[in-house]
Design a protein around this motif. Structure first.
Motif, PDB file in Angstrom:
ATOM      1  N   CYS A   6       0.857  -1.193   0.000  1.00  0.00           N
ATOM      2  CA  CYS A   6       0.000   0.000   0.000  1.00  0.00           C
ATOM      3  C   CYS A   6       0.895   1.246   0.000  1.00  0.00           C
ATOM      4  O   CYS A   6       1.782   1.382   0.829  1.00  0.00           O
ATOM      5  CB  CYS A   6      -0.907  -0.013   1.229  1.00  0.00           C
ATOM      6  N   CYS A   8       0.210   4.061   0.853  1.00  0.00           N
ATOM      7  CA  CYS A   8      -0.068   4.964   1.982  1.00  0.00           C
ATOM      8  C   CYS A   8       0.555   4.471   3.290  1.00  0.00           C
ATOM      9  O   CYS A   8       1.315   5.193   3.934  1.00  0.00           O
ATOM     10  CB  CYS A   8      -1.575   5.117   2.124  1.00  0.00           C
ATOM     11  N   CYS A   9       0.223   3.232   3.686  1.00  0.00           N
ATOM     12  CA  CYS A   9       0.712   2.752   4.984  1.00  0.00           C
ATOM     13  C   CYS A   9       1.917   1.828   4.859  1.00  0.00           C
ATOM     14  O   CYS A   9       2.567   1.499   5.854  1.00  0.00           O
ATOM     15  CB  CYS A   9      -0.414   2.069   5.755  1.00  0.00           C
ATOM     16  N   PHE A  13      -0.774  -5.949   0.916  1.00  0.00           N
ATOM     17  CA  PHE A  13      -2.158  -6.391   0.789  1.00  0.00           C
ATOM     18  C   PHE A  13      -2.349  -7.114  -0.534  1.00  0.00           C
ATOM     19  O   PHE A  13      -1.606  -6.879  -1.493  1.00  0.00           O
ATOM     20  CB  PHE A  13      -3.126  -5.197   0.873  1.00  0.00           C
ATOM     21  N   CYS A  29      -4.604   0.455   0.334  1.00  0.00           N
ATOM     22  CA  CYS A  29      -5.408  -0.628   0.874  1.00  0.00           C
ATOM     23  C   CYS A  29      -6.783  -0.126   1.301  1.00  0.00           C
ATOM     24  O   CYS A  29      -7.037   1.069   1.315  1.00  0.00           O
ATOM     25  CB  CYS A  29      -4.690  -1.252   2.068  1.00  0.00           C
ATOM     26  N   CYS A  32      -6.786   2.518   3.973  1.00  0.00           N
ATOM     27  CA  CYS A  32      -6.282   3.844   3.614  1.00  0.00           C
ATOM     28  C   CYS A  32      -7.197   4.572   2.632  1.00  0.00           C
ATOM     29  O   CYS A  32      -7.033   5.780   2.417  1.00  0.00           O
ATOM     30  CB  CYS A  32      -4.868   3.748   3.036  1.00  0.00           C
TER      31      CYS A  32
END
Ligand SMILES: [Zn+2]
Length: 153
Positions: A6, A8-9, A13, A29, A32
């Motif tokens: 992901c 973002c984080c 995933f 994900c 997010c």
């Protein structure tokens, strides 16, 4: 199945959704997704951008503007009728100083005053600005066409 990271984080995933965050579409994900707008959904900010922007327009009278040298026109027609500024102002129920400023073009008449002067002197003070070549100075009254009529309902 290969997991994807992901954006973002940073966690891995198996399924990511393209999501718009701060203007950029990135793969994030499900957790997010809430930080952004789903990229496949209609975005409100793009609607706002395509709205036509009307500026510099008198919204009370869209499409019409004062003729150039309206002051000279008023003064000329008034003098042709052998009328003083004082007489003219009395007929229009306006102050003489208003007429003076109009003729000096230091004051733009509002729509109400424009109509009074047009009716009284039988002139046209406002014309459609899309076609400045057609100047109906003189006797003719401005004729409204269907395109001129602004729908209010
Ligand atoms: Zn994430």
């Amino acid at each position: 199945m290969v997991n994807t990271e992901c954006t973002c984080c940073g966690k891995d995933f198996s399924r990511l959704s393209p999501t718009k965050i701060e203007g950029a579409v990135i793969e994030v994900c499900d957790k997010c997704v809430k930080f952004g707008i789903k990229a496949d959904m209609p975005q409100e900010d793009s609607y706002r951008q395509v709205k036509p922007i009307i500026s510099g327009t008198n919204f009370n009278d869209i499409g019409l503007e004062l003729v150039s040298e309206y002051g000279k026109l008023i003064a000329k027609v008034r003098q042709n009728k052998g009328m003083s500024r004082y007489e003219f102002s009395k007929n229009l129920n306006e102050k003489e100083s208003v007429i003076e400023r109009l003729e000096e073009e230091s004051l733009e008449p509002d729509d109400k005053l424009v109509r009074k002067i047009e009716d009284f002197l039988n002139i046209t003070l406002k014309e459609r600005y899309e076609n400045p070549a057609v100047q109906q100075k003189g006797k003719k009254k401005l004729k409204l066409t269907i395109g001129d009529v602004i729908k209010v309902s």
